[in-house]
Design an enzyme around this catalytic site. Structure first.
Site, PDB file in Angstrom:
ATOM      1  N   ARG A  16       0.838  -1.207   0.000  1.00 19.69           N
ATOM      2  CA  ARG A  16       0.000   0.000   0.000  1.00 19.69           C
ATOM      3  C   ARG A  16       0.877   1.263   0.000  1.00 19.69           C
ATOM      4  O   ARG A  16       1.031   1.912  -1.021  1.00 19.69           O
ATOM      5  CB  ARG A  16      -0.970  -0.035   1.197  1.00 19.69           C
ATOM      6  N   ASP A  17       1.482   1.567   1.146  1.00 14.48           N
ATOM      7  CA  ASP A  17       2.287   2.793   1.236  1.00 14.48           C
ATOM      8  C   ASP A  17       3.466   2.710   0.261  1.00 14.48           C
ATOM      9  O   ASP A  17       3.828   3.695  -0.399  1.00 14.48           O
ATOM     10  CB  ASP A  17       2.787   2.980   2.669  1.00 14.48           C
ATOM     11  N   HIS A 208       3.798   4.600  12.772  1.00 10.66           N
ATOM     12  CA  HIS A 208       4.043   4.542  11.318  1.00 10.66           C
ATOM     13  C   HIS A 208       5.095   5.601  11.017  1.00 10.66           C
ATOM     14  O   HIS A 208       4.832   6.799  11.118  1.00 10.66           O
ATOM     15  CB  HIS A 208       2.710   4.835  10.613  1.00 10.66           C
ATOM     16  N   HIS A 210       8.350   7.306   8.690  1.00 10.18           N
ATOM     17  CA  HIS A 210       9.055   7.453   7.408  1.00 10.18           C
ATOM     18  C   HIS A 210      10.489   7.893   7.701  1.00 10.18           C
ATOM     19  O   HIS A 210      10.752   8.595   8.679  1.00 10.18           O
ATOM     20  CB  HIS A 210       8.334   8.461   6.502  1.00 10.18           C
ATOM     21  N   CYS A 241       3.697   9.437   0.835  1.00 11.32           N
ATOM     22  CA  CYS A 241       2.413   9.982   0.398  1.00 11.32           C
ATOM     23  C   CYS A 241       2.632  10.879  -0.814  1.00 11.32           C
ATOM     24  O   CYS A 241       3.357  11.875  -0.718  1.00 11.32           O
ATOM     25  CB  CYS A 241       1.766  10.777   1.527  1.00 11.32           C
ATOM     26  N   ASN A 250       9.001   4.562   3.816  1.00  8.11           N
ATOM     27  CA  ASN A 250       8.707   4.097   5.176  1.00  8.11           C
ATOM     28  C   ASN A 250       9.975   3.573   5.844  1.00  8.11           C
ATOM     29  O   ASN A 250      10.946   3.232   5.163  1.00  8.11           O
ATOM     30  CB  ASN A 250       7.727   2.909   5.127  1.00  8.11           C
TER      31      ASN A 250
HETATM   32  N1  COA Z   1     -12.800   4.316  -4.195  1.00  6.15           N
HETATM   33  C1  COA Z   1     -12.895   4.470  -5.547  1.00  6.15           C
HETATM   34  N2  COA Z   1     -13.312   5.582  -6.147  1.00  6.15           N
HETATM   35  C2  COA Z   1     -13.694   6.588  -5.351  1.00  6.15           C
HETATM   36  C3  COA Z   1     -13.622   6.506  -3.961  1.00  6.15           C
HETATM   37  C4  COA Z   1     -13.146   5.311  -3.383  1.00  6.15           C
HETATM   38  N3  COA Z   1     -13.040   5.158  -2.072  1.00  6.15           N
HETATM   39  N4  COA Z   1     -14.063   7.654  -3.445  1.00  6.15           N
HETATM   40  C5  COA Z   1     -14.393   8.440  -4.484  1.00  6.15           C
HETATM   41  N5  COA Z   1     -14.168   7.805  -5.632  1.00  6.15           N
HETATM   42  C6  COA Z   1     -14.346   8.288  -7.009  1.00  6.15           C
HETATM   43  C7  COA Z   1     -15.731   8.819  -7.252  1.00  6.15           C
HETATM   44  O1  COA Z   1     -16.591   7.784  -7.634  1.00  6.15           O
HETATM   45  C8  COA Z   1     -15.478   9.792  -8.385  1.00  6.15           C
HETATM   46  O2  COA Z   1     -15.297   9.083  -9.575  1.00  6.15           O
HETATM   47  P1  COA Z   1     -15.668   9.733 -11.006  1.00  6.15           P
HETATM   48  O3  COA Z   1     -14.797  10.945 -11.155  1.00  6.15           O
HETATM   49  O4  COA Z   1     -15.320   8.649 -11.953  1.00  6.15           O
HETATM   50  O5  COA Z   1     -17.113  10.064 -10.902  1.00  6.15           O
HETATM   51  C9  COA Z   1     -14.128  10.387  -8.019  1.00  6.15           C
HETATM   52  O6  COA Z   1     -13.486   9.395  -7.218  1.00  6.15           O
HETATM   53  C10 COA Z   1     -14.251  11.676  -7.251  1.00  6.15           C
HETATM   54  O7  COA Z   1     -15.092  11.468  -6.144  1.00  6.15           O
HETATM   55  P2  COA Z   1     -15.238  12.528  -4.970  1.00  6.15           P
HETATM   56  O8  COA Z   1     -16.130  11.966  -3.934  1.00  6.15           O
HETATM   57  O9  COA Z   1     -15.590  13.880  -5.572  1.00  6.15           O
HETATM   58  O10 COA Z   1     -13.811  12.544  -4.379  1.00  6.15           O
HETATM   59  P3  COA Z   1     -12.660  13.628  -4.484  1.00  6.15           P
HETATM   60  O11 COA Z   1     -12.251  13.890  -5.872  1.00  6.15           O
HETATM   61  O12 COA Z   1     -13.011  14.773  -3.606  1.00  6.15           O
HETATM   62  O13 COA Z   1     -11.472  12.785  -3.775  1.00  6.15           O
HETATM   63  C11 COA Z   1     -10.854  10.995  -2.288  1.00  6.15           C
HETATM   64  C12 COA Z   1     -11.603  12.306  -2.459  1.00  6.15           C
HETATM   65  C13 COA Z   1     -10.736  10.736  -0.805  1.00  6.15           C
HETATM   66  C14 COA Z   1     -11.652   9.898  -2.961  1.00  6.15           C
HETATM   67  C15 COA Z   1      -9.447  11.101  -2.973  1.00  6.15           C
HETATM   68  O14 COA Z   1      -8.853  12.293  -2.601  1.00  6.15           O
HETATM   69  C16 COA Z   1      -8.549   9.945  -2.615  1.00  6.15           C
HETATM   70  O15 COA Z   1      -8.821   8.808  -2.977  1.00  6.15           O
HETATM   71  N6  COA Z   1      -7.449  10.212  -1.905  1.00  6.15           N
HETATM   72  C17 COA Z   1      -6.547   9.171  -1.460  1.00  6.15           C
HETATM   73  C18 COA Z   1      -5.180   9.706  -1.339  1.00  6.15           C
HETATM   74  C19 COA Z   1      -4.242   8.687  -0.745  1.00  6.15           C
HETATM   75  O16 COA Z   1      -4.480   7.498  -0.774  1.00  6.15           O
HETATM   76  N7  COA Z   1      -3.119   9.177  -0.211  1.00  6.15           N
HETATM   77  C20 COA Z   1      -2.102   8.360   0.349  1.00  6.15           C
HETATM   78  C21 COA Z   1      -2.487   7.597   1.544  1.00  6.15           C
HETATM   79  S1  COA Z   1      -2.694   8.550   2.989  1.00  6.15           S
HETATM   80 ZN    ZN Z   2       3.103   6.454   5.183  1.00  3.77          ZN
END
Ligand code: COA
Ligand code: ZN
Length: 304
Positions: A16-17, A208, A210, A241, A250
């Protein structure tokens, strides 16, 4: 608690990370192969993937397929990172043992990483807890940027304690404090982990780390000395991240396990098996990795 006693749990987060920050897509079959081999090393927990937006983290867009490919090893906890209610539905469908909720305590990093304010993240958590009720799925809550936010700097201790109280009030039963950008120092780790353990004696606490500024092993040792018995770590020391400027890998699993074993602290992990996996990773990823022991050999290494 003395550093010479006790046993430490290792949570392997390379899938994952580690992979979330790789520039090239790691083939799904390779992820599955690696997950199934990690499950034989003795680690307590494997963070298999993240149920996040595939646009935000393209390398983890195959989370479902990876979960489907697992040959589950009894005793290993298979977990996944989730930020929102959409994520928990995907996690439930995949039959995860545990979910790892994530929010950054630094508002600005939370906005950048998850596009939510902390209040919005906590609202999502409420919905997640409702969705999980009756499923038997365990819940860990990660507090990202606990030791410092890349946009706001140090976080007040009161805010960290407030966050843990809030997580617990929601029904989250275990907490991870994350040094997302590798700014923690050993004294700070000692102070904070000792304070948290004083306030929340019964709370399973994971650290956790880094290694961005080469302080991760020293920080881990400081935490062990305060009684922390659970650590996230990534084989090869990769990760970071993508929404934190300058983030790097990490704490390296095999270096951490090697150090703990050298100190007489057991982990239940087979170090040789980890070193074998680590030695193969540069071939898979196409670049060198930061880990030390895989290059230098263990402290017992002798030359002819
Ligand atoms: N799994 C899959 N798709 C997801 C989702 C999830 N958990 N949550 C939202 N989406 C999709 C929506 O369906 C939408 O898809 P579309 O554009 O095809 O319609 C799109 O993502 C945007 O959805 P929205 O609710 O508006 O989210 P957002 O654009 O504001 O983003 C997160 C919010 C949280 C989904 C996004 O920022 C994210 O996934 N961040 C993770 C970052 C990460 O993992 N960082 C490292 C680890 S800490
Ligand atoms: Zn991390």
């Amino acid at each position: 608690m003395s550093a010479e006693t006790g046993s430490v749990e290792i949570n392997e987060v390379v899938l994952r990370d580690g992979f979330q920050n790789e520039p090239c897509f790691v083939p799904t079959a390779e992820k599955i192969r690696l997950a199934n081999r990690i499950s034989k090393t003795g680690v307590r927990r494997i963070e298999v993937s993240a149920f996040v937006s595939p646009k935000a983290i393209p390398n983890l867009r195959d989370a479902e397929e990876v979960f489907r490919g697992l040959v589950r090893e009894p005793g290993v906890i298979y977990t996944a990172l989730i930020p929102n209610e959409r994520g928990v539905q995907r996690a439930i469908e995949c039959g995860v043992d545990e979910v790892n909720l994530v929010m950054s305590i630094g508002e600005k990093h939370n906005l950048r990483n998850l596009r939510m304010t902390c209040a919005q993240s906590l609202e999502q958590f409420k919905g997640i807890m409702k969705a999980l009720s009756g499923t038997g799925i365990a819940v860990n809550g990660t507090i990202a940027t606990t030791f410092g936010c890349p946009f706001e700097g140090a976080q007040p201790v009161e805010r960290i304690l407030w966050c843990i109280d809030t997580y617990r009030a929601l029904g989250i039963t275990a907490v991870t404090i994350a040094d997302t950008i590798g700014v923690a120092n050993p004294r700070q780790v000692s102070r904070l982990t000792s304070l948290i353990r004083k306030h929340h004696e019964d709370l399973p606490l994971t650290l956790h780390l880094h290694n961005t500024r080469d302080m991760a092993l020293a920080n881990a040792m400081a935490a062990v000395d305060e009684g922390v018995r659970s650590f996230d770590a990534s084989i090869g020391g990769i990760g970071g991240c993508p929404y934190a400027p300058g983030a790097t890998g990490n704490i390296c699993t095999e270096d951490l396990v090697h150090m703990l074993h050298q100190c007489g602290i057991s982990t239940g992990v087979n170090l040789d098996a980890l070193l074998d996996l680590s030695a193969e990773l540069p071939g898979l990823l196409g670049h060198e990795l930061p880990g030390y022991v895989v290059k230098a050999g263990t402290s017992e290494r002798l030359y002819a």
